[in-house]
Motif scaffolding. Structure first.
Motif, PDB file in Angstrom:
ATOM      1  N   PRO A 101       0.954  -1.129  -0.249  1.00 26.03           N
ATOM      2  CA  PRO A 101       0.089   0.165   0.030  1.00 26.03           C
ATOM      3  C   PRO A 101       0.816   1.247  -0.029  1.00 26.03           C
ATOM      4  O   PRO A 101       0.545   2.218  -0.644  1.00 26.03           O
ATOM      5  CB  PRO A 101      -0.633  -0.064   1.230  1.00 26.03           C
ATOM      6  CG  PRO A 101      -0.923  -1.642   1.593  1.00 26.03           C
ATOM      7  CD  PRO A 101       0.423  -2.077   1.062  1.00 26.03           C
ATOM      8  N   PHE A 133      -7.411   4.561   2.308  1.00 25.39           N
ATOM      9  CA  PHE A 133      -6.589   3.428   2.922  1.00 25.39           C
ATOM     10  C   PHE A 133      -6.762   2.896   4.416  1.00 25.39           C
ATOM     11  O   PHE A 133      -7.135   1.720   4.695  1.00 25.39           O
ATOM     12  CB  PHE A 133      -5.308   3.727   2.928  1.00 25.39           C
ATOM     13  CG  PHE A 133      -4.173   2.428   3.432  1.00 25.39           C
ATOM     14  CD1 PHE A 133      -4.138   1.364   2.857  1.00 25.39           C
ATOM     15  CD2 PHE A 133      -3.576   2.836   4.677  1.00 25.39           C
ATOM     16  CE1 PHE A 133      -3.407   0.316   3.609  1.00 25.39           C
ATOM     17  CE2 PHE A 133      -2.576   1.762   5.028  1.00 25.39           C
ATOM     18  CZ  PHE A 133      -2.694   0.537   4.585  1.00 25.39           C
ATOM     19  N   ASN A 134      -6.863   4.098   5.272  1.00 22.51           N
ATOM     20  CA  ASN A 134      -7.303   3.695   6.689  1.00 22.51           C
ATOM     21  C   ASN A 134      -8.600   3.096   6.724  1.00 22.51           C
ATOM     22  O   ASN A 134      -8.818   2.042   7.725  1.00 22.51           O
ATOM     23  CB  ASN A 134      -7.040   4.884   7.584  1.00 22.51           C
ATOM     24  CG  ASN A 134      -5.778   5.354   7.631  1.00 22.51           C
ATOM     25  OD1 ASN A 134      -4.780   4.450   7.763  1.00 22.51           O
ATOM     26  ND2 ASN A 134      -5.494   6.737   7.775  1.00 22.51           N
ATOM     27  N   LYS A 137      -8.414  -0.512   5.565  1.00 26.09           N
ATOM     28  CA  LYS A 137      -7.627  -1.535   6.287  1.00 26.09           C
ATOM     29  C   LYS A 137      -8.409  -1.871   7.390  1.00 26.09           C
ATOM     30  O   LYS A 137      -8.573  -2.982   7.851  1.00 26.09           O
ATOM     31  CB  LYS A 137      -6.332  -0.620   6.726  1.00 26.09           C
ATOM     32  CG  LYS A 137      -5.239  -1.565   7.540  1.00 26.09           C
ATOM     33  CD  LYS A 137      -4.282  -0.859   8.034  1.00 26.09           C
ATOM     34  CE  LYS A 137      -3.085  -1.583   8.827  1.00 26.09           C
ATOM     35  NZ  LYS A 137      -1.980  -0.623   8.969  1.00 26.09           N
ATOM     36  N   THR A 138      -9.051  -0.895   8.044  1.00 32.19           N
ATOM     37  CA  THR A 138     -10.012  -1.205   9.242  1.00 32.19           C
ATOM     38  C   THR A 138     -11.311  -2.085   9.049  1.00 32.19           C
ATOM     39  O   THR A 138     -11.346  -2.862   9.654  1.00 32.19           O
ATOM     40  CB  THR A 138     -10.497   0.147   9.679  1.00 32.19           C
ATOM     41  OG1 THR A 138      -9.465   1.131  10.148  1.00 32.19           O
ATOM     42  CG2 THR A 138     -11.428  -0.144  10.823  1.00 32.19           C
ATOM     43  N   GLY A 140     -10.856  -4.312   6.700  1.00 34.92           N
ATOM     44  CA  GLY A 140     -10.311  -5.557   6.283  1.00 34.92           C
ATOM     45  C   GLY A 140     -10.363  -5.820   4.673  1.00 34.92           C
ATOM     46  O   GLY A 140     -10.514  -6.979   4.300  1.00 34.92           O
ATOM     47  N   ILE A 142      -8.312  -4.586   2.347  1.00 33.02           N
ATOM     48  CA  ILE A 142      -6.934  -4.717   1.799  1.00 33.02           C
ATOM     49  C   ILE A 142      -6.460  -6.090   1.803  1.00 33.02           C
ATOM     50  O   ILE A 142      -6.358  -6.435   3.011  1.00 33.02           O
ATOM     51  CB  ILE A 142      -5.843  -3.521   2.356  1.00 33.02           C
ATOM     52  CG1 ILE A 142      -6.510  -2.151   2.265  1.00 33.02           C
ATOM     53  CG2 ILE A 142      -4.575  -3.838   1.830  1.00 33.02           C
ATOM     54  CD1 ILE A 142      -6.268  -1.515   1.020  1.00 33.02           C
ATOM     55  N   LYS A 143      -6.058  -6.651   0.847  1.00 30.84           N
ATOM     56  CA  LYS A 143      -5.732  -8.104   0.810  1.00 30.84           C
ATOM     57  C   LYS A 143      -4.321  -8.047   0.005  1.00 30.84           C
ATOM     58  O   LYS A 143      -4.170  -8.066  -1.083  1.00 30.84           O
ATOM     59  CB  LYS A 143      -6.794  -9.076   0.057  1.00 30.84           C
ATOM     60  CG  LYS A 143      -8.055  -9.119   1.028  1.00 30.84           C
ATOM     61  CD  LYS A 143      -8.908  -9.911   0.150  1.00 30.84           C
ATOM     62  CE  LYS A 143     -10.364 -10.067   0.966  1.00 30.84           C
ATOM     63  NZ  LYS A 143     -10.777  -9.299   1.875  1.00 30.84           N
ATOM     64  N   LYS A 144      -3.489  -8.068   0.652  1.00 24.95           N
ATOM     65  CA  LYS A 144      -1.835  -7.966   0.436  1.00 24.95           C
ATOM     66  C   LYS A 144      -1.187  -9.285   0.857  1.00 24.95           C
ATOM     67  O   LYS A 144      -1.504  -9.497   2.093  1.00 24.95           O
ATOM     68  CB  LYS A 144      -1.139  -6.599   0.740  1.00 24.95           C
ATOM     69  CG  LYS A 144      -1.947  -5.546   0.123  1.00 24.95           C
ATOM     70  CD  LYS A 144      -1.901  -5.384  -1.039  1.00 24.95           C
ATOM     71  CE  LYS A 144      -2.481  -3.983  -1.535  1.00 24.95           C
ATOM     72  NZ  LYS A 144      -2.048  -3.703  -2.936  1.00 24.95           N
ATOM     73  N   ILE A 150       0.584  -6.323   3.927  1.00 28.91           N
ATOM     74  CA  ILE A 150      -0.184  -6.348   5.173  1.00 28.91           C
ATOM     75  C   ILE A 150      -0.395  -7.745   5.533  1.00 28.91           C
ATOM     76  O   ILE A 150      -0.126  -7.874   6.964  1.00 28.91           O
ATOM     77  CB  ILE A 150      -1.514  -5.723   5.047  1.00 28.91           C
ATOM     78  CG1 ILE A 150      -1.310  -4.131   4.781  1.00 28.91           C
ATOM     79  CG2 ILE A 150      -2.412  -5.999   5.933  1.00 28.91           C
ATOM     80  CD1 ILE A 150      -2.452  -3.382   4.262  1.00 28.91           C
ATOM     81  N   ASN A 151      -0.826  -8.645   5.043  1.00 27.32           N
ATOM     82  CA  ASN A 151      -1.270  -9.963   5.567  1.00 27.32           C
ATOM     83  C   ASN A 151       0.121 -10.991   5.563  1.00 27.32           C
ATOM     84  O   ASN A 151       0.017 -12.138   5.574  1.00 27.32           O
ATOM     85  CB  ASN A 151      -2.293 -10.603   4.767  1.00 27.32           C
ATOM     86  CG  ASN A 151      -3.576  -9.779   5.145  1.00 27.32           C
ATOM     87  OD1 ASN A 151      -3.761  -9.228   5.750  1.00 27.32           O
ATOM     88  ND2 ASN A 151      -4.579  -9.906   3.889  1.00 27.32           N
TER      89      ASN A 151
END
Length: 163
Positions: A101, A133-134, A137-138, A140, A142-144, A150-151
């Motif tokens: 990100p 983005f925030n 992310k909060t 869930g 964003i799948k990286k 992130i993950n």
């Protein structure tokens, strides 16, 4: 093998800008902008096609995120360049699992500086992307996966006894 991701982002931005000004399909708008180096690099073309398809197929969803975070701004009032930089960065955040990100956001800011439609474009892009983005992310969304993403969870290292 060199990757051309910054160039590809800039070419896609130019294609999106073209779409705002005249009727054409996104593939035609982007295709003529590609350099021979990009066309000959399979990894570059893979990234180009993924990002272009992600923007094309998910534009309404992407625009909803932008609209929700640009308080008191109608989408038509956002500078065309800034709006398309946001679209591109959000497509990367949401659909390009191998790009961290921070890279997507930083690339968007740097491109906004280069193609600045106003003297505050990079700050505008940064603020909107950071807020979106925030939220993502909060929620869930964003799948990286992979190193620096992130993950990512460190692989378990199996210890072996020396022979």
């Amino acid at each position: 093998m060199k990757t051309y991701r910054r160039q590809i982002r800039e070419k896609i931005l130019q294609a999106l800008y073209t779409l705002e000004l005249r009727e054409t399909d996104i593939e035609s708008a982007a295709g003529w902008l590609l350099t021979p180096e990009i066309l000959e690099d399979p990894n570059a073309m893979k990234f180009f096609n993924l990002l272009l398809k992600s923007i094309k197929d998910n534009r309404e969803e992407i625009d909803r995120y932008i609209a929700a975070h640009t308080f008191n701004w109608d989408m038509s009032r956002i500078a065309i360049i800034d709006k398309n930089i946001l679209r591109m960065a959000l497509a990367e955040l949401l659909y390009c699992e191998d790009i961290p990100p921070k890279v997507s956001i930083n690339e968007a800011i740097e491109i906004a500086k280069k193609f600045n439609s106003t003297d505050k474009s990079s700050k505008f892009v940064n603020g909107i992307l950071d807020a979106i983005f925030n939220e993502l992310k909060t929620e869930g969304k964003i799948k990286k996966n992979g190193r620096g993403l992130i993950n990512h969870s460190p692989a378990k290292v199996q210890k072996t006894e020396p022979e």
